[in-house]
Design a protein around this motif. Structure first.
Motif, short mmCIF file in Angstrom:
data_model
loop_
_atom_site.label_atom_id
_atom_site.label_comp_id
_atom_site.label_asym_id
_atom_site.label_seq_id
_atom_site.Cartn_x
_atom_site.Cartn_y
_atom_site.Cartn_z
N VAL A 61 -52.49 29.35 -22.68
CA VAL A 61 -53.02 28.18 -21.98
C VAL A 61 -52.93 28.47 -20.49
CG1 VAL A 61 -52.45 26.49 -23.76
CG2 VAL A 61 -50.75 27.06 -22.01
N GLN A 62 -53.94 28.08 -19.74
CA GLN A 62 -53.94 28.35 -18.31
C GLN A 62 -52.89 27.49 -17.60
OE1 GLN A 62 -55.49 30.60 -16.49
NE2 GLN A 62 -56.67 31.47 -18.15
N PRO A 63 -52.18 28.06 -16.62
CA PRO A 63 -51.22 27.26 -15.86
C PRO A 63 -51.93 26.12 -15.12
CG PRO A 63 -50.90 29.62 -15.47
CD PRO A 63 -52.18 29.48 -16.22
N GLU A 64 -51.26 24.99 -15.01
CA GLU A 64 -51.85 23.84 -14.34
C GLU A 64 -51.93 24.05 -12.83
OE1 GLU A 64 -49.64 20.42 -15.48
OE2 GLU A 64 -50.16 20.56 -17.61
N THR A 65 -51.00 24.82 -12.29
CA THR A 65 -51.01 25.15 -10.87
C THR A 65 -50.89 26.65 -10.70
OG1 THR A 65 -48.60 24.89 -10.70
CG2 THR A 65 -49.95 22.95 -10.24
N ALA A 66 -51.18 27.14 -9.51
CA ALA A 66 -51.11 28.58 -9.26
C ALA A 66 -49.69 29.08 -9.46
CB ALA A 66 -51.57 28.88 -7.84
N PRO A 67 -49.50 30.13 -10.26
CA PRO A 67 -48.16 30.66 -10.48
C PRO A 67 -47.65 31.39 -9.24
CG PRO A 67 -49.79 32.06 -11.52
CD PRO A 67 -50.54 30.86 -11.01
N ALA A 68 -46.33 31.48 -9.12
CA ALA A 68 -45.74 32.23 -8.01
C ALA A 68 -46.01 33.72 -8.18
CB ALA A 68 -44.24 31.96 -7.93
N ILE A 69 -45.94 34.16 -9.44
CA ILE A 69 -46.12 35.58 -9.78
C ILE A 69 -47.09 35.69 -10.94
CG2 ILE A 69 -45.01 37.69 -10.61
CD1 ILE A 69 -43.96 37.08 -7.93
N ALA A 70 -48.02 36.62 -10.86
CA ALA A 70 -48.90 36.94 -11.98
C ALA A 70 -48.76 38.44 -12.26
CB ALA A 70 -50.35 36.59 -11.67
N VAL A 71 -48.26 38.78 -13.43
CA VAL A 71 -48.03 40.18 -13.79
C VAL A 71 -49.15 40.64 -14.72
CG1 VAL A 71 -46.45 41.84 -14.85
CG2 VAL A 71 -45.55 39.88 -13.56
N ILE A 72 -49.85 41.68 -14.30
CA ILE A 72 -50.96 42.21 -15.09
C ILE A 72 -50.45 43.40 -15.89
CG2 ILE A 72 -53.27 43.20 -14.99
CD1 ILE A 72 -53.58 41.82 -12.26
N ALA A 73 -50.32 43.21 -17.20
CA ALA A 73 -49.80 44.26 -18.07
C ALA A 73 -50.77 44.60 -19.18
CB ALA A 73 -48.45 43.83 -18.64
N THR A 74 -52.05 44.38 -18.94
CA THR A 74 -53.06 44.72 -19.93
C THR A 74 -53.39 46.20 -19.85
OG1 THR A 74 -54.85 44.24 -18.39
CG2 THR A 74 -54.09 42.43 -19.77
#
Length: 275
Positions: A61-74
């Motif tokens: 589910v998408q966060p309701e507000t901008a996250p402090a950290i977004a980790v891209i591990a794809t």
């Protein structure tokens, strides 16, 4: 202050939770990140990840507000499909940390916006058991406090180093990123050689793996230079000396082989980065 307290109410978004993403998440949770501070986007979540929903973890589910950290591990090959789902957080306060091999920061800036804070990381596979080594480099949009937090996050799965410039990632890829495969290949060869000398297969394997693991631990825990440790094991004209004479062939034989191995990997990293 725990990792959870430093991240705060903005929380952390993890894009991809395979072996590396899962290892990092376990490490963060163990160091104080609460499940209800985490959002995971992964099309095929593992059972242990799904079970964390009961503790407040948000899954797909998408966060309701901008996250402090977004980790891209794809995986790099699905990057183009995955990034649009989080592009709305670009050019803002969210720090993007990428552990995707071979993807330049400039590529993320094109997809997320030129003002996006981006930290590029090269971990290695021992991170899966908390024994990795990760190299980090950031673009000019990353503040010192953000870089410190990124380093602490990667510290949850092992040791870290900071690079001076992104171009050094090619050497890191060759040395520590691909390095475990070289060690595994050595373990294979030592095991096979032990069998040829008459040892049972399981015994040869146990001796080879124990020797490599123990030697690595000795180097880390004593902080004695590898050259000094080698000299301490090598008695004049003894068994180790005889073996090293073959392994090295001449004074630079082994070094030349390692140089060529890492250069091949580094060159390939540069080729992949160019697309």
């Amino acid at each position: 202050m725990s990792i959870g307290e430093k991240i705060g109410s903005g929380g952390l978004l993890l894009l991809g939770c395979g072996k590396m993403g899962g290892a990092m998440l376990r490490g963060w949770l163990a160091q104080g990140l609460a499940p209800d501070q985490v959002t995971v986007l992964d099309p095929y979540p593992a059972e242990w990840l799904t079970a964390l929903e009961a503790d407040g973890l948000r899954l797909n589910v998408q966060p309701e507000t901008a996250p402090a950290i977004a980790v891209i591990a794809t995986k790099p090959q699905i990057m183009a499909e995955a990034i649009p789902g989080v592009s709305a957080y670009g050019n803002g306060p969210t720090v993007f940390i990428s552990v995707a091999a071979g993807t330049l920061m400039a590529t993320f800036e094109e997809m997320l916006g030129a003002q996006t804070p981006i930290v590029r990381v090269m971990p290695n596979t021992p991170a899966a058991i908390g024994a990795g080594i990760s190299a980090l480099v950031a673009n000019d949009n990353v503040a010192q406090a953000q870089m410190d937090l990124a380093e602490e996050l990667l510290g949850a799965v092992g040791d870290t180093v900071r690079l001076d410039r992104e171009e050094q990632m090619h050497a890191v890829t060759a040395l520590s990123g691909s390095g475990p495969a070289y060690v595994f290949a050595l373990a294979e060869a030592m095991t096979a050689a032990g069998e040829k000398l008459g040892l049972p297969a399981d015994m040869a394997k146990k001796l080879a793996l124990g020797t490599i693991a123990g030697s690595g631990r000795l180097m880390l825990e004593t902080d004695i230079a590898p050259a000094t440790l080698r000299e301490q094991v090598t008695s004049p004209n003894g068994t180790t000396y005889a073996g090293l004479q073959v392994l090295q062939r001449d004074p630079d034989g082994l070094q030349d082989l390692v140089d060529a191995t890492l250069k091949a990997a580094s060159d390939r990293s540069e080729e992949l980065a160019k697309g």
